[in-house]
Motif scaffolding. Structure first.
Motif, PDB file in Angstrom:
ATOM      1  N   ALA A  62      -6.339  35.751  -6.847  1.00  0.00           N
ATOM      2  CA  ALA A  62      -5.040  35.088  -6.683  1.00  0.00           C
ATOM      3  C   ALA A  62      -5.151  33.621  -7.081  1.00  0.00           C
ATOM      4  CB  ALA A  62      -4.574  35.199  -5.239  1.00  0.00           C
ATOM      5  N   ASN A  63      -4.033  33.075  -7.560  1.00  0.00           N
ATOM      6  CA  ASN A  63      -3.994  31.682  -8.005  1.00  0.00           C
ATOM      7  C   ASN A  63      -3.554  30.714  -6.917  1.00  0.00           C
ATOM      8  OD1 ASN A  63      -4.631  32.514 -10.644  1.00  0.00           O
ATOM      9  ND2 ASN A  63      -2.487  33.057 -10.974  1.00  0.00           N
ATOM     10  N   ASP A  64      -2.784  31.198  -5.944  1.00  0.00           N
ATOM     11  CA  ASP A  64      -2.260  30.322  -4.899  1.00  0.00           C
ATOM     12  C   ASP A  64      -1.900  31.165  -3.679  1.00  0.00           C
ATOM     13  OD1 ASP A  64       0.263  31.529  -5.458  1.00  0.00           O
ATOM     14  OD2 ASP A  64       0.753  29.941  -6.873  1.00  0.00           O
ATOM     15  N   ARG A  65      -1.353  30.494  -2.665  1.00  0.00           N
ATOM     16  CA  ARG A  65      -1.051  31.160  -1.394  1.00  0.00           C
ATOM     17  C   ARG A  65      -0.051  32.300  -1.573  1.00  0.00           C
ATOM     18  NH1 ARG A  65      -2.492  27.150   2.790  1.00  0.00           N
ATOM     19  NH2 ARG A  65      -0.950  27.913   4.254  1.00  0.00           N
ATOM     20  N   ALA A  66       1.029  32.047  -2.304  1.00  0.00           N
ATOM     21  CA  ALA A  66       2.058  33.073  -2.497  1.00  0.00           C
ATOM     22  C   ALA A  66       1.495  34.277  -3.257  1.00  0.00           C
ATOM     23  CB  ALA A  66       3.250  32.486  -3.246  1.00  0.00           C
ATOM     24  N   HIS A  67       0.692  34.012  -4.272  1.00  0.00           N
ATOM     25  CA  HIS A  67       0.090  35.089  -5.051  1.00  0.00           C
ATOM     26  C   HIS A  67      -0.859  35.906  -4.171  1.00  0.00           C
ATOM     27  CE1 HIS A  67      -2.291  36.304  -8.913  1.00  0.00           C
ATOM     28  NE2 HIS A  67      -1.432  37.236  -8.554  1.00  0.00           N
ATOM     29  N   ALA A  68      -1.641  35.246  -3.331  1.00  0.00           N
ATOM     30  CA  ALA A  68      -2.565  35.952  -2.432  1.00  0.00           C
ATOM     31  C   ALA A  68      -1.803  36.855  -1.467  1.00  0.00           C
ATOM     32  CB  ALA A  68      -3.418  34.946  -1.660  1.00  0.00           C
ATOM     33  N   VAL A  69      -0.710  36.348  -0.905  1.00  0.00           N
ATOM     34  CA  VAL A  69       0.096  37.155   0.016  1.00  0.00           C
ATOM     35  C   VAL A  69       0.669  38.366  -0.719  1.00  0.00           C
ATOM     36  CG1 VAL A  69       2.223  37.185   1.400  1.00  0.00           C
ATOM     37  CG2 VAL A  69       0.619  35.275   1.611  1.00  0.00           C
ATOM     38  N   ALA A  70       1.191  38.153  -1.919  1.00  0.00           N
ATOM     39  CA  ALA A  70       1.750  39.258  -2.702  1.00  0.00           C
ATOM     40  C   ALA A  70       0.678  40.298  -3.018  1.00  0.00           C
ATOM     41  CB  ALA A  70       2.378  38.725  -3.989  1.00  0.00           C
ATOM     42  N   GLN A  71      -0.487  39.850  -3.436  1.00  0.00           N
ATOM     43  CA  GLN A  71      -1.579  40.772  -3.758  1.00  0.00           C
ATOM     44  C   GLN A  71      -1.990  41.580  -2.516  1.00  0.00           C
ATOM     45  OE1 GLN A  71      -1.652  41.029  -6.991  1.00  0.00           O
ATOM     46  NE2 GLN A  71      -3.716  40.324  -7.486  1.00  0.00           N
ATOM     47  N   ALA A  72      -2.057  40.922  -1.377  1.00  0.00           N
ATOM     48  CA  ALA A  72      -2.457  41.599  -0.141  1.00  0.00           C
ATOM     49  C   ALA A  72      -1.413  42.626   0.282  1.00  0.00           C
ATOM     50  CB  ALA A  72      -2.690  40.583   0.974  1.00  0.00           C
ATOM     51  N   PHE A  73      -0.128  42.299   0.137  1.00  0.00           N
ATOM     52  CA  PHE A  73       0.923  43.264   0.459  1.00  0.00           C
ATOM     53  C   PHE A  73       0.816  44.478  -0.453  1.00  0.00           C
ATOM     54  CE2 PHE A  73       3.389  40.032   2.860  1.00  0.00           C
ATOM     55  CZ  PHE A  73       3.711  40.812   3.957  1.00  0.00           C
ATOM     56  N   ARG A  74       0.641  44.231  -1.748  1.00  0.00           N
ATOM     57  CA  ARG A  74       0.528  45.339  -2.707  1.00  0.00           C
ATOM     58  C   ARG A  74      -0.654  46.243  -2.398  1.00  0.00           C
ATOM     59  NH1 ARG A  74       0.945  41.303  -6.781  1.00  0.00           N
ATOM     60  NH2 ARG A  74       3.131  40.876  -7.073  1.00  0.00           N
ATOM     61  N   ALA A  75      -1.752  45.628  -1.929  1.00  0.00           N
ATOM     62  CA  ALA A  75      -2.971  46.381  -1.628  1.00  0.00           C
ATOM     63  C   ALA A  75      -2.923  47.033  -0.244  1.00  0.00           C
ATOM     64  CB  ALA A  75      -4.184  45.455  -1.724  1.00  0.00           C
ATOM     65  N   GLY A  76      -1.853  46.786   0.511  1.00  0.00           N
ATOM     66  CA  GLY A  76      -1.723  47.369   1.846  1.00  0.00           C
ATOM     67  C   GLY A  76      -2.537  46.669   2.906  1.00  0.00           C
ATOM     68  N   MET A  77      -2.989  45.454   2.621  1.00  0.00           N
ATOM     69  CA  MET A  77      -3.784  44.693   3.593  1.00  0.00           C
ATOM     70  C   MET A  77      -2.919  43.989   4.621  1.00  0.00           C
ATOM     71  SD  MET A  77      -6.524  42.930   1.076  1.00  0.00           S
ATOM     72  CE  MET A  77      -7.447  43.882  -0.111  1.00  0.00           C
ATOM     73  N   LEU A  78      -1.650  43.735   4.268  1.00  0.00           N
ATOM     74  CA  LEU A  78      -0.698  43.099   5.172  1.00  0.00           C
ATOM     75  C   LEU A  78       0.509  44.007   5.331  1.00  0.00           C
ATOM     76  CD1 LEU A  78      -0.602  39.417   3.844  1.00  0.00           C
ATOM     77  CD2 LEU A  78      -1.909  40.301   5.761  1.00  0.00           C
TER      78      LEU A  78
END
Length: 79
Positions: A62-78
């Motif tokens: 991820a490049n930043d906080r928003a990207h990390a949150v989006a990636q985690a949601f997509r991966a089912g981590m959040l």
């Protein structure tokens, strides 16, 4: 403890998977908290939160906080 911080039972995890603490930090990021606010909730310094987030960014590519949150949601981590 708040439901947002409940995690699955500990298990062996690949190095690219987030730790329980990293999930806690990212959950608070997803709620719009700053590093200072997250540190106050988790009794950690803002510098430690910054360190956790650097690891999260690397693991999630991820490049930043928003990207990390989006990636985690997509991966089912959040949720």
């Amino acid at each position: 403890m708040n439901d947002a911080f409940r995690t699955a039972p500990r298990r062996s995890r690949p190095s690219s998977e987030l730790t329980d603490r990293e999930v806690q930090v990212l959950t608070l990021v997803s709620h719009g908290k700053t590093n200072k606010q997250i540190g106050a909730v988790l009794y950690l310094s803002p510098a430690t939160i910054h360190s956790h987030l650097k690891k999260v960014f690397r693991k999630l590519d991820a490049n930043d906080r928003a990207h990390a949150v989006a990636q985690a949601f997509r991966a089912g981590m959040l949720q």
